[in-house]
Design a protein around this motif. Structure first.
Motif, PDB file in Angstrom:
ATOM      1  N   GLU A  51       0.960  -1.132   0.172  1.00  0.00           N
ATOM      2  CA  GLU A  51      -0.084  -0.124   0.134  1.00  0.00           C
ATOM      3  C   GLU A  51       0.912   1.457   0.234  1.00  0.00           C
ATOM      4  N   LEU A  52       1.882   0.664  -0.017  1.00  0.00           N
ATOM      5  CA  LEU A  52       3.247   2.512   0.097  1.00  0.00           C
ATOM      6  C   LEU A  52       3.261   2.645  -0.787  1.00  0.00           C
ATOM      7  N   TRP A  56       6.574   7.575   1.023  1.00  0.00           N
ATOM      8  CA  TRP A  56       7.093   7.268   2.407  1.00  0.00           C
ATOM      9  C   TRP A  56       8.726   7.189   3.232  1.00  0.00           C
ATOM     10  N   PRO A  96       2.770  11.547   9.977  1.00  0.00           N
ATOM     11  CA  PRO A  96       2.114  11.932   8.948  1.00  0.00           C
ATOM     12  C   PRO A  96       0.802   9.778   9.503  1.00  0.00           C
ATOM     13  N   PHE A  97       2.173   9.549   9.210  1.00  0.00           N
ATOM     14  CA  PHE A  97       1.925   7.444   9.674  1.00  0.00           C
ATOM     15  C   PHE A  97       0.748   7.653  11.097  1.00  0.00           C
ATOM     16  N   VAL A  99      -1.092  10.031  11.579  1.00  0.00           N
ATOM     17  CA  VAL A  99      -2.233  10.585  10.896  1.00  0.00           C
ATOM     18  C   VAL A  99      -3.043   9.591   9.868  1.00  0.00           C
ATOM     19  N   ARG A 100      -2.128   8.811   8.842  1.00  0.00           N
ATOM     20  CA  ARG A 100      -3.265   7.939   8.176  1.00  0.00           C
ATOM     21  C   ARG A 100      -3.056   6.928   8.443  1.00  0.00           C
ATOM     22  N   TYR A 101      -2.932   6.532   9.249  1.00  0.00           N
ATOM     23  CA  TYR A 101      -2.983   4.378   9.873  1.00  0.00           C
ATOM     24  C   TYR A 101      -3.603   4.477  11.328  1.00  0.00           C
TER      25      TYR A 101
END
Length: 490
Positions: A51-52, A56, A96-97, A99-101
């Motif tokens: 998914e990355l 990233w 960000p990680f 926030v995203r996951y």
């Protein structure tokens, strides 16, 4: 006589620093510990590299570029604030990680890398740094070409017995002292990194972490000794000859080739012999985590920490404390021992271990990840290509952690140790050699590289920049590895 009282302030400073780092970490872990103790920890999803996207990896690239460029463009800012800069790049990934996951998944990934990789890495490095730094080679050593070449040869041989870090920390200070009078000495440190900090550690699982991972996966202890001896000796002999010719040439250009020794020369000898026993104890503590499998795990926020790993780390901490107790402060001072290089490595590799998380996840995705062309290139017609494995493993090990890189290509080749050791022995040898040998291509390819650089700079040696060092490695090592490919891995 052991100056125990003189060491207590130093131990106090170490403990205070440990508390300064450990206490906030413990506070951070309290909710996770409470959650785990209540038996309510849900299985958190692992990061899916499929998914990355490439964005990233930007923070990891930022760390590398900061290490490479800032010491040149802004040396004062880098020297005083490299820890803050490293932390900033770590947060550039983590925020960000999260926030995203989600915060829970971010907490899991951080604890996973901290508990299973970073802490064991730092504890082992600290033990080796402290114990090897307590051994002082006394005597009026003079850095002549013959002596320097012999020292590099001995270090290369020792690296597979006590690890590249142990051999590097044991020998770099005496070598720098012996060459203190020399005008030209950068090349000596560079070849030291090539040989002692990397290529020499290819013959046993004790030599370098990738081979230890292979040992844990079922590769026999002496398999690397048999299958990598010829490539290692081939590389070592060529590099030692090249170094000797270069050192002789530069030695003749020295304004004063041999320094004059005032007074009575100190006889050759060793101080801190107890640390040699502790080096053996470190080897035992590391092997313990590989051969003792009680099947007991400590779970922290879904991160399973094997009991043998915890015991091994506690033993290494005990060995570190014993080394500080059993070595006089005066001996360490005469040895030029300071904590600066270890602090620098700890801060920089904290950022590297954190920002490398998505890069490793993408690699683990194999042909379904963003690096699919690299993974796919090592096989043709369903059959492994040893030369491709050598260069793919080596290229990634030059910039990423060589241990997980080894494991990825180990699994790409099938992951069956018995099959790899027999039918695919050449492929496994190529993976092993690529991971160990090519760690010498950059300062960050293997942990001892950066530590040797830091110690040399602390002694006044003007080491090449990140890219400057790569000019050395590309000019000397890359042609050598091309020759290794033709001779051993076609």
């Amino acid at each position: 006589m052991i100056e125990v009282s003189a060491l207590r302030p130093g131990l106090g400073r170490i403990l205070s620093r440990a508390l300064a780092v450990g206490l906030p970490l413990a506070v951070l872990m309290l909710p996770a510990l409470a959650f785990a103790m209540e038996g309510e920890t849900a299985a958190l999803p692992h990061l899916d590299g499929r998914e990355l996207g490439p964005l990233w990896v930007v923070p990891f690239a930022g760390v590398l570029l900061s290490i490479a460029i800032l010491p040149l463009l802004a040396p004062s800012i880098w020297h005083h604030h490299f820890g803050k800069i490293s932390a900033a790049w770590g947060l550039a990934f983590l925020i960000p990680f999260a926030v995203r996951y989600g915060v829970a998944h971010a907490t899991y990934e951080v604890l996973h890398v901290v508990l299973l990789e970073y802490i064991p890495f730092i504890v082992l490095l600290t033990a080796l740094f402290t114990v090897a730094g307590g051994v002082r080679l006394k005597g009026a050593l003079v850095g002549t070409p013959v002596m320097n070449t012999a020292g590099l040869a001995v270090g290369t041989a020792l690296a597979s017995l006590m690890g590249t870090t142990g051999a590097s920390m044991l020998l770099i200070r005496p070598l720098l002292r012996a060459n203190a009078h020399r005008k030209y000495k950068v090349h000596t440190v560079v070849f030291f990194i090539f040989l002692v900090a990397n290529i020499g550690g290819s013959l046993t699982p004790l030599g370098d972490p990738p081979l230890f991972l292979g040992f844990l996966k079922g590769v026999e202890f002496f398999w690397p000794t048999v299958h990598l001896l010829a490539p290692m000796v081939f590389c070592a002999v060529i590099l030692l000859v090249v170094y000797f010719v270069m050192d002789v040439t530069l030695f003749r250009r020295e304004p004063e080739s041999v320094p004059k020794l005032d007074g009575v020369a100190e006889p050759i000898g060793l101080e801190g012999k107890a640390n040699l026993v502790l080096l053996v104890a470190i080897v035992g503590a590391v092997l313990l985590s590989g051969v003792w499998k009680p099947g007991i795990e400590l779970t922290v926020w879904a991160v399973h920490v094997p009991l043998e790993s915890v015991v091994s780390q506690l033993l290494l901490i005990l060995i570190t404390v014993l080394s500080l107790r059993l070595t006089s402060e005066q001996s360490r001072r005469l040895n030029g021992f300071t904590w600066g290089p270890m602090v620098e490595v700890a801060k920089l590799f904290a950022a590297i271990f954190l920002t490398i998380i998505p890069a490793i996840a993408i690699l683990k995705a194999g042909t379904e990840g963003a690096l699919a062309p690299i993974v796919a290139s090592v096989n043709q017609g369903g059959q492994p290509v040893p030369a491709a494995y050598f260069w793919a493993t080596g290229a990634l090990s030059s910039f990423l952690d060589n241990a997980p890189t080894y494991l990825i290509f180990f699994n790409t080749a099938g992951g069956d140790a018995g099959h790899l050791m027999t039918d695919l022995a050449l492929t496994l040898a190529a993976i092993s050699a690529g991971a160990v040998f090519m760690g010498a291509n950059t300062y960050i390819g293997n942990a001892p590289n950066f530590m040797v650089k830091a110690i040399a700079e602390e002694r006044g040696v003007k080491m090449p920049s990140f890219f400057g060092y790569m000019l050395w490695s590309c000019g000397i090592l890359v042609p050598l590895f091309a020759l290794v490919t033709v001779v051993f891995f076609r």
